[in-house]
Structures are given as structure tokens and as C-alpha cells.
Motif scaffolding. Structure first.
Motif, PDB file in Angstrom:
ATOM      1  N   ILE A  95       0.837  -1.212   0.000  1.00  0.00           N
ATOM      2  CA  ILE A  95       0.000   0.000   0.000  1.00  0.00           C
ATOM      3  C   ILE A  95       0.865   1.253   0.000  1.00  0.00           C
ATOM      4  O   ILE A  95       0.614   2.186  -0.768  1.00  0.00           O
ATOM      5  CB  ILE A  95      -0.975  -0.019   1.193  1.00  0.00           C
ATOM      6  CG1 ILE A  95      -2.067  -1.066   0.962  1.00  0.00           C
ATOM      7  CG2 ILE A  95      -1.594   1.358   1.419  1.00  0.00           C
ATOM      8  CD1 ILE A  95      -2.923  -1.341   2.184  1.00  0.00           C
ATOM      9  N   TRP A  96       1.898   1.289   0.856  1.00  0.00           N
ATOM     10  CA  TRP A  96       2.735   2.490   0.919  1.00  0.00           C
ATOM     11  C   TRP A  96       3.553   2.677  -0.363  1.00  0.00           C
ATOM     12  O   TRP A  96       3.738   3.810  -0.813  1.00  0.00           O
ATOM     13  CB  TRP A  96       3.633   2.455   2.158  1.00  0.00           C
ATOM     14  CG  TRP A  96       2.911   2.866   3.401  1.00  0.00           C
ATOM     15  CD1 TRP A  96       2.580   2.070   4.462  1.00  0.00           C
ATOM     16  CD2 TRP A  96       2.418   4.169   3.722  1.00  0.00           C
ATOM     17  NE1 TRP A  96       1.905   2.803   5.408  1.00  0.00           N
ATOM     18  CE2 TRP A  96       1.799   4.095   4.986  1.00  0.00           C
ATOM     19  CE3 TRP A  96       2.435   5.400   3.069  1.00  0.00           C
ATOM     20  CZ2 TRP A  96       1.214   5.195   5.613  1.00  0.00           C
ATOM     21  CZ3 TRP A  96       1.853   6.502   3.693  1.00  0.00           C
ATOM     22  CH2 TRP A  96       1.246   6.395   4.943  1.00  0.00           C
ATOM     23  N   ALA A  97       4.036   1.594  -0.958  1.00  0.00           N
ATOM     24  CA  ALA A  97       4.754   1.742  -2.235  1.00  0.00           C
ATOM     25  C   ALA A  97       3.806   2.274  -3.306  1.00  0.00           C
ATOM     26  O   ALA A  97       4.185   3.153  -4.099  1.00  0.00           O
ATOM     27  CB  ALA A  97       5.356   0.405  -2.663  1.00  0.00           C
ATOM     28  N   ASN A  98       2.585   1.772  -3.323  1.00  0.00           N
ATOM     29  CA  ASN A  98       1.591   2.296  -4.270  1.00  0.00           C
ATOM     30  C   ASN A  98       1.295   3.766  -3.988  1.00  0.00           C
ATOM     31  O   ASN A  98       1.108   4.563  -4.915  1.00  0.00           O
ATOM     32  CB  ASN A  98       0.299   1.478  -4.214  1.00  0.00           C
ATOM     33  CG  ASN A  98       0.462   0.096  -4.820  1.00  0.00           C
ATOM     34  OD1 ASN A  98       1.394  -0.170  -5.573  1.00  0.00           O
ATOM     35  ND2 ASN A  98      -0.447  -0.788  -4.477  1.00  0.00           N
ATOM     36  N   PHE A  99       1.261   4.140  -2.717  1.00  0.00           N
ATOM     37  CA  PHE A  99       1.023   5.544  -2.343  1.00  0.00           C
ATOM     38  C   PHE A  99       2.108   6.450  -2.914  1.00  0.00           C
ATOM     39  O   PHE A  99       1.812   7.545  -3.400  1.00  0.00           O
ATOM     40  CB  PHE A  99       0.962   5.667  -0.812  1.00  0.00           C
ATOM     41  CG  PHE A  99       0.924   7.081  -0.322  1.00  0.00           C
ATOM     42  CD1 PHE A  99      -0.277   7.786  -0.297  1.00  0.00           C
ATOM     43  CD2 PHE A  99       2.069   7.715   0.114  1.00  0.00           C
ATOM     44  CE1 PHE A  99      -0.318   9.099   0.153  1.00  0.00           C
ATOM     45  CE2 PHE A  99       2.044   9.019   0.566  1.00  0.00           C
ATOM     46  CZ  PHE A  99       0.846   9.717   0.588  1.00  0.00           C
ATOM     47  N   ILE A 100       3.354   6.013  -2.865  1.00  0.00           N
ATOM     48  CA  ILE A 100       4.446   6.829  -3.401  1.00  0.00           C
ATOM     49  C   ILE A 100       4.179   7.170  -4.860  1.00  0.00           C
ATOM     50  O   ILE A 100       4.402   8.293  -5.297  1.00  0.00           O
ATOM     51  CB  ILE A 100       5.801   6.093  -3.252  1.00  0.00           C
ATOM     52  CG1 ILE A 100       6.214   6.050  -1.781  1.00  0.00           C
ATOM     53  CG2 ILE A 100       6.887   6.760  -4.106  1.00  0.00           C
ATOM     54  CD1 ILE A 100       7.425   5.157  -1.504  1.00  0.00           C
ATOM     55  N   VAL A 101       3.665   6.203  -5.607  1.00  0.00           N
ATOM     56  CA  VAL A 101       3.455   6.378  -7.046  1.00  0.00           C
ATOM     57  C   VAL A 101       2.100   7.001  -7.362  1.00  0.00           C
ATOM     58  O   VAL A 101       1.998   7.897  -8.196  1.00  0.00           O
ATOM     59  CB  VAL A 101       3.595   5.011  -7.761  1.00  0.00           C
ATOM     60  CG1 VAL A 101       3.275   5.122  -9.237  1.00  0.00           C
ATOM     61  CG2 VAL A 101       4.991   4.435  -7.548  1.00  0.00           C
ATOM     62  N   GLU A 102       1.049   6.540  -6.682  1.00  0.00           N
ATOM     63  CA  GLU A 102      -0.324   6.913  -7.040  1.00  0.00           C
ATOM     64  C   GLU A 102      -0.960   7.958  -6.138  1.00  0.00           C
ATOM     65  O   GLU A 102      -2.020   8.504  -6.466  1.00  0.00           O
ATOM     66  CB  GLU A 102      -1.214   5.660  -7.010  1.00  0.00           C
ATOM     67  CG  GLU A 102      -0.762   4.567  -7.950  1.00  0.00           C
ATOM     68  CD  GLU A 102      -1.472   3.251  -7.677  1.00  0.00           C
ATOM     69  OE1 GLU A 102      -2.558   3.250  -7.066  1.00  0.00           O
ATOM     70  OE2 GLU A 102      -0.921   2.208  -8.071  1.00  0.00           O
ATOM     71  N   GLY A 103      -0.376   8.202  -4.973  1.00  0.00           N
ATOM     72  CA  GLY A 103      -0.963   9.152  -4.044  1.00  0.00           C
ATOM     73  C   GLY A 103      -2.053   8.532  -3.188  1.00  0.00           C
ATOM     74  O   GLY A 103      -2.160   7.305  -3.079  1.00  0.00           O
ATOM     75  N   PRO A 104      -2.892   9.368  -2.586  1.00  0.00           N
ATOM     76  CA  PRO A 104      -3.870   8.886  -1.607  1.00  0.00           C
ATOM     77  C   PRO A 104      -4.889   7.900  -2.161  1.00  0.00           C
ATOM     78  O   PRO A 104      -5.471   7.125  -1.400  1.00  0.00           O
ATOM     79  CB  PRO A 104      -4.539  10.152  -1.095  1.00  0.00           C
ATOM     80  CG  PRO A 104      -4.184  11.231  -2.044  1.00  0.00           C
ATOM     81  CD  PRO A 104      -2.929  10.812  -2.742  1.00  0.00           C
ATOM     82  N   SER A 105      -5.091   7.876  -3.454  1.00  0.00           N
ATOM     83  CA  SER A 105      -6.046   6.918  -4.023  1.00  0.00           C
ATOM     84  C   SER A 105      -5.579   5.470  -3.814  1.00  0.00           C
ATOM     85  O   SER A 105      -6.380   4.549  -3.894  1.00  0.00           O
ATOM     86  CB  SER A 105      -6.271   7.188  -5.510  1.00  0.00           C
ATOM     87  OG  SER A 105      -5.082   6.947  -6.241  1.00  0.00           O
ATOM     88  N   ALA A 106      -4.304   5.274  -3.515  1.00  0.00           N
ATOM     89  CA  ALA A 106      -3.774   3.938  -3.264  1.00  0.00           C
ATOM     90  C   ALA A 106      -4.105   3.436  -1.860  1.00  0.00           C
ATOM     91  O   ALA A 106      -3.969   2.250  -1.581  1.00  0.00           O
ATOM     92  CB  ALA A 106      -2.258   3.936  -3.444  1.00  0.00           C
ATOM     93  N   MET A 107      -4.552   4.348  -1.011  1.00  0.00           N
ATOM     94  CA  MET A 107      -4.846   3.989   0.378  1.00  0.00           C
ATOM     95  C   MET A 107      -6.322   3.656   0.535  1.00  0.00           C
ATOM     96  O   MET A 107      -7.172   4.220  -0.151  1.00  0.00           O
ATOM     97  CB  MET A 107      -4.521   5.161   1.308  1.00  0.00           C
ATOM     98  CG  MET A 107      -3.094   5.637   1.223  1.00  0.00           C
ATOM     99  SD  MET A 107      -1.959   4.466   1.907  1.00  0.00           S
ATOM    100  CE  MET A 107      -1.515   5.299   3.390  1.00  0.00           C
ATOM    101  N   PRO A 108      -6.625   2.743   1.467  1.00  0.00           N
ATOM    102  CA  PRO A 108      -8.044   2.458   1.735  1.00  0.00           C
ATOM    103  C   PRO A 108      -8.757   3.703   2.265  1.00  0.00           C
ATOM    104  O   PRO A 108      -8.159   4.499   2.988  1.00  0.00           O
ATOM    105  CB  PRO A 108      -7.993   1.383   2.813  1.00  0.00           C
ATOM    106  CG  PRO A 108      -6.612   0.828   2.783  1.00  0.00           C
ATOM    107  CD  PRO A 108      -5.733   1.929   2.273  1.00  0.00           C
ATOM    108  N   ASP A 109     -10.016   3.848   1.925  1.00  0.00           N
ATOM    109  CA  ASP A 109     -10.849   4.927   2.476  1.00  0.00           C
ATOM    110  C   ASP A 109     -11.549   4.359   3.703  1.00  0.00           C
ATOM    111  O   ASP A 109     -12.633   3.787   3.609  1.00  0.00           O
ATOM    112  CB  ASP A 109     -11.855   5.409   1.427  1.00  0.00           C
ATOM    113  CG  ASP A 109     -12.768   6.505   1.952  1.00  0.00           C
ATOM    114  OD1 ASP A 109     -12.596   6.927   3.119  1.00  0.00           O
ATOM    115  OD2 ASP A 109     -13.660   6.932   1.202  1.00  0.00           O
TER     116      ASP A 109
END
Length: 183
Positions: A69-83
Motif C-alpha cells: 500500500i505504501w509503495a503504491n502511495f508513493i506512485v499513485e498518491g492517496p487513491s492507493a490507500m483504503p478509504d
């Protein structure tokens, strides 16, 4: 100082300086977490040995998910994190499954998934254009509002999270059969 990924199958490009330091820190903490599962059966990896609901296989699954999730966040931003504000009871129940070995899961499978996520993160560290690039954190009660984290800060968070859970794993393993990661 140079560093390469911990996998034997795919080598991350050689890096130096801060990126090498991050890769070494990640590799060290990943090693300690994986080391707690050495010589275990699938059944042992799924055993709770303390008052906690945690087991060794579940900790590896959780750290895998967190790092992904955090690696995806680096690339994609907050949309990579669960809501989390929109989560249902089913979402939280699924998340609880992240902390234990579920029927049909094997320790080898859990470790292979972790290795794949680690390889991807290592590649990201080696190739990311700018460790200072920031993303806004999503809205969540545990994040300060309107806060951004750099890729560097995210990676340091992953190192800390992995180290914390490696410590948990060491206690669980010692409770299981007396084996220790150190000492």
C-alpha cells in the motif's frame, strides 16, 4: 556503499548513498521478520502463542500488505490507500484476516508474496526520480489534516513498521518454541 535487492531472482540496479542506505535498512528488517519463520510448518506459522491475535504468518501477511500500500502511495498518491471512512464490517473482517493464516494459505505462499512486494519496493527505491516527491496523506483520524509525505518519509515509515513487527514476530516465535532471532 552499494546495495542490491534481497531476492536472488531479480537484481535491482546498483545504487549508492541514501538510496543504498534505505535498501540496506529495508533488507535488514525484512530479514529479521522472515527469519522468525525459519523451519516452521504452515500450522506453526498460524499459531497464536501470546494473548495477542497475531501469528507469524499473519504478521508477514500484514507487513506485505502495508509495504504494498505504501509503495503504491508513493506512485499513485492517496487513491492507493483504503478509504477507512467508507469501510463496512466486512472490510474490517477482511482486514482482520490479514493478521492470521487463513485456510488454504501456506507459509511458503505468504513468504513468496512478501518477496515479490519487497522486490517491487526495492525497484521503486532504485528508480524513483525524486525521493523528495510528496503526496498528500488521505483523510484518516491518525493523519494530521492537510499533510504531505515525501517518498523518503514513506520509506522510513515502512522500515519502522517492518522493524516493529519483526520485534512482535520474535516474541511470538520465542513463545512458540524458544527460538530467537538474536541472542
Amino acid at each position: 556503499m552499494t546495495a542490491t535487492t534481497s531476492t536472488a531472482t531479480t537484481a535491482t540496479p546498483t545504487v549508492t548513498g541514501e538510496r543504498a542506505d534505505l535498501l540496506v535498512a529495508l533488507a535488514k528488517q525484512r530479514h529479521f521478520l522472515r527469519f522468525t519463520t525459519r523451519d516452521l510448518t504452515d500450522e506453526q506459522a498460524g499459531l497464536r502463542t501470546t494473548a495477542s491475535a497475531l501469528c507469524l504468518g499473519g504478521l508477514v501477511k500484514h507487513v506485505t500488505s502495508v509495504e504494498r500500500i505504501w509503495a503504491n502511495f508513493i506512485v499513485e498518491g492517496p487513491s492507493a490507500m483504503p478509504d477507512f471512512s467508507a469501510w463496512t464490517e466486512a472490510d474490517f473482517a477482511r482486514r482482520e484476516g490479514e493478521f492470521r493464516m487463513l485456510p488454504g494459505e501456506t507459509l511458503d505462499g505468504v513468504l513468496a508474496a512478501y518477496e515479490e512486494v519487497a522486490r517491487r519496493t526495492d525497484d521503486l527505491v532504485a528508480t524513483l526520480p525524486d525521493l523528495d516527491a510528496t503526496q498528500p496523506l488521505p483523510k484518516a483520524p491518525w493523519f494530521e489534516p492537510d499533510t504531505e509525505w515525501s517518498a523518503r518519509r514513506v520509506l522510513m515509515h515502512v522500515v519502522a513498521e517492518t522493524a516493529q513487527h519483526a520485534g512482535h514476530a520474535d516474541i511470538i516465535r520465542e513463545s512458540l518454541d524458544g527460538a530467537k532471532s538474536m541472542g
